[in-house]
Design a protein around this motif. Structure first.
Motif, PDB file in Angstrom:
ATOM      1  N   ALA A 104       1.060  -1.149   0.096  1.00 46.66           N
ATOM      2  CA  ALA A 104       0.055  -0.012  -0.125  1.00 46.66           C
ATOM      3  C   ALA A 104       0.791   1.027   0.185  1.00 46.66           C
ATOM      4  O   ALA A 104       2.119   1.201   0.674  1.00 46.66           O
ATOM      5  CB  ALA A 104      -0.818  -0.074   1.165  1.00 46.66           C
ATOM      6  N   MET A 105       0.469   2.268  -0.807  1.00 48.22           N
ATOM      7  CA  MET A 105       1.073   3.618  -0.817  1.00 48.22           C
ATOM      8  C   MET A 105       0.576   4.655  -0.260  1.00 48.22           C
ATOM      9  O   MET A 105      -0.843   4.655  -0.733  1.00 48.22           O
ATOM     10  CB  MET A 105       1.538   3.822  -2.174  1.00 48.22           C
ATOM     11  CG  MET A 105       2.787   2.835  -2.673  1.00 48.22           C
ATOM     12  SD  MET A 105       3.538   3.356  -4.107  1.00 48.22           S
ATOM     13  CE  MET A 105       2.152   3.367  -5.262  1.00 48.22           C
ATOM     14  N   TYR A 106       1.005   5.531   0.418  1.00 47.10           N
ATOM     15  CA  TYR A 106       0.190   6.748   0.960  1.00 47.10           C
ATOM     16  C   TYR A 106       0.996   7.936   0.727  1.00 47.10           C
ATOM     17  O   TYR A 106       2.352   8.061   0.897  1.00 47.10           O
ATOM     18  CB  TYR A 106      -0.014   6.525   2.482  1.00 47.10           C
ATOM     19  CG  TYR A 106      -0.991   5.355   2.773  1.00 47.10           C
ATOM     20  CD1 TYR A 106      -2.367   5.369   2.641  1.00 47.10           C
ATOM     21  CD2 TYR A 106      -0.332   4.113   2.882  1.00 47.10           C
ATOM     22  CE1 TYR A 106      -2.851   4.388   2.903  1.00 47.10           C
ATOM     23  CE2 TYR A 106      -1.156   3.023   3.230  1.00 47.10           C
ATOM     24  CZ  TYR A 106      -2.362   3.023   3.571  1.00 47.10           C
ATOM     25  OH  TYR A 106      -3.108   1.958   3.388  1.00 47.10           O
ATOM     26  N   LEU A 107       0.491   9.144   0.809  1.00 47.49           N
ATOM     27  CA  LEU A 107       1.299  10.367   0.902  1.00 47.49           C
ATOM     28  C   LEU A 107       0.958  10.968   2.060  1.00 47.49           C
ATOM     29  O   LEU A 107      -0.190  10.912   2.451  1.00 47.49           O
ATOM     30  CB  LEU A 107       0.834  11.313  -0.333  1.00 47.49           C
ATOM     31  CG  LEU A 107       1.541  10.950  -1.799  1.00 47.49           C
ATOM     32  CD1 LEU A 107       1.058  12.167  -2.795  1.00 47.49           C
ATOM     33  CD2 LEU A 107       3.024  10.982  -1.622  1.00 47.49           C
ATOM     34  N   GLU A 108       1.852  11.214   3.033  1.00 52.51           N
ATOM     35  CA  GLU A 108       1.884  11.946   4.147  1.00 52.51           C
ATOM     36  C   GLU A 108       1.886  13.449   4.336  1.00 52.51           C
ATOM     37  O   GLU A 108       2.937  13.658   3.759  1.00 52.51           O
ATOM     38  CB  GLU A 108       2.611  11.286   5.282  1.00 52.51           C
ATOM     39  CG  GLU A 108       2.290  11.601   6.479  1.00 52.51           C
ATOM     40  CD  GLU A 108       2.994  11.155   7.751  1.00 52.51           C
ATOM     41  OE1 GLU A 108       2.358  10.062   8.374  1.00 52.51           O
ATOM     42  OE2 GLU A 108       4.171  11.301   7.789  1.00 52.51           O
ATOM     43  N   GLY A 109       0.928  14.147   4.635  1.00 53.22           N
ATOM     44  CA  GLY A 109       1.272  15.680   4.480  1.00 53.22           C
ATOM     45  C   GLY A 109       0.978  16.339   5.782  1.00 53.22           C
ATOM     46  O   GLY A 109       1.250  15.724   6.897  1.00 53.22           O
ATOM     47  N   PRO A 110       0.594  17.588   5.791  1.00 50.10           N
ATOM     48  CA  PRO A 110       0.423  18.476   6.736  1.00 50.10           C
ATOM     49  C   PRO A 110      -0.525  17.587   7.858  1.00 50.10           C
ATOM     50  O   PRO A 110      -1.321  17.097   7.601  1.00 50.10           O
ATOM     51  CB  PRO A 110      -0.457  19.675   6.312  1.00 50.10           C
ATOM     52  CG  PRO A 110      -0.298  19.531   4.949  1.00 50.10           C
ATOM     53  CD  PRO A 110      -0.262  18.415   4.708  1.00 50.10           C
ATOM     54  N   GLY A 111       0.030  17.636   9.185  1.00 56.42           N
ATOM     55  CA  GLY A 111      -0.892  17.228  10.266  1.00 56.42           C
ATOM     56  C   GLY A 111      -0.892  15.733  10.165  1.00 56.42           C
ATOM     57  O   GLY A 111      -1.593  15.010  10.771  1.00 56.42           O
ATOM     58  N   ARG A 112       0.026  15.137   9.409  1.00 60.21           N
ATOM     59  CA  ARG A 112       0.274  13.806   9.636  1.00 60.21           C
ATOM     60  C   ARG A 112      -0.925  13.038   8.451  1.00 60.21           C
ATOM     61  O   ARG A 112      -1.184  11.833   8.805  1.00 60.21           O
ATOM     62  CB  ARG A 112       0.546  12.978  10.733  1.00 60.21           C
ATOM     63  CG  ARG A 112       1.810  13.321  11.349  1.00 60.21           C
ATOM     64  CD  ARG A 112       2.149  12.792  12.554  1.00 60.21           C
ATOM     65  NE  ARG A 112       3.155  11.500  12.710  1.00 60.21           N
ATOM     66  CZ  ARG A 112       4.078  11.127  12.235  1.00 60.21           C
ATOM     67  NH1 ARG A 112       4.453  11.572  10.937  1.00 60.21           N
ATOM     68  NH2 ARG A 112       4.968  10.236  12.823  1.00 60.21           N
TER      69      ARG A 112
END
Length: 83
Positions: free
Chosen positions: A5-13
């Protein structure tokens, strides 16, 4: 063995599930100006990925390692997490 599985993690996790939309090899030229940050100038070619999240938003790779992405409407970098 299951799939990754792939995720993008951004602001505020915040995490968004993503898939690879496209991948291409990009040749780098000495002194070229492009959006990909290069730390090692001996590299002559990198693989550049474009990802799409579950909402259909497209994120473009911004580093040569393939772990930093940005959405076109934002300057905030997102980190790729694979699990």
């Amino acid at each position: 063995m299951g799939s990754l599985a792939m995720y993008l993690e951004g602001p505020g996790r915040q995490r968004r599930s993503v898939q690879v939309l496209s991948s291409q090899r990009k040749r780098l030229h000495t002194g070229s100006v492009d959006s990909i940050k290069i730390r090692n100038r001996s590299i002559s070619e990198v693989e550049v990925k474009t990802l799409v999240d579950e909402h259909g938003q497209i994120a473009v790779q911004t580093d040569y390692d393939g772990f930093r992405f940005k959405y076109p409407n934002s300057e905030i970098p997102w980190s790729l997490i694979v699990g």
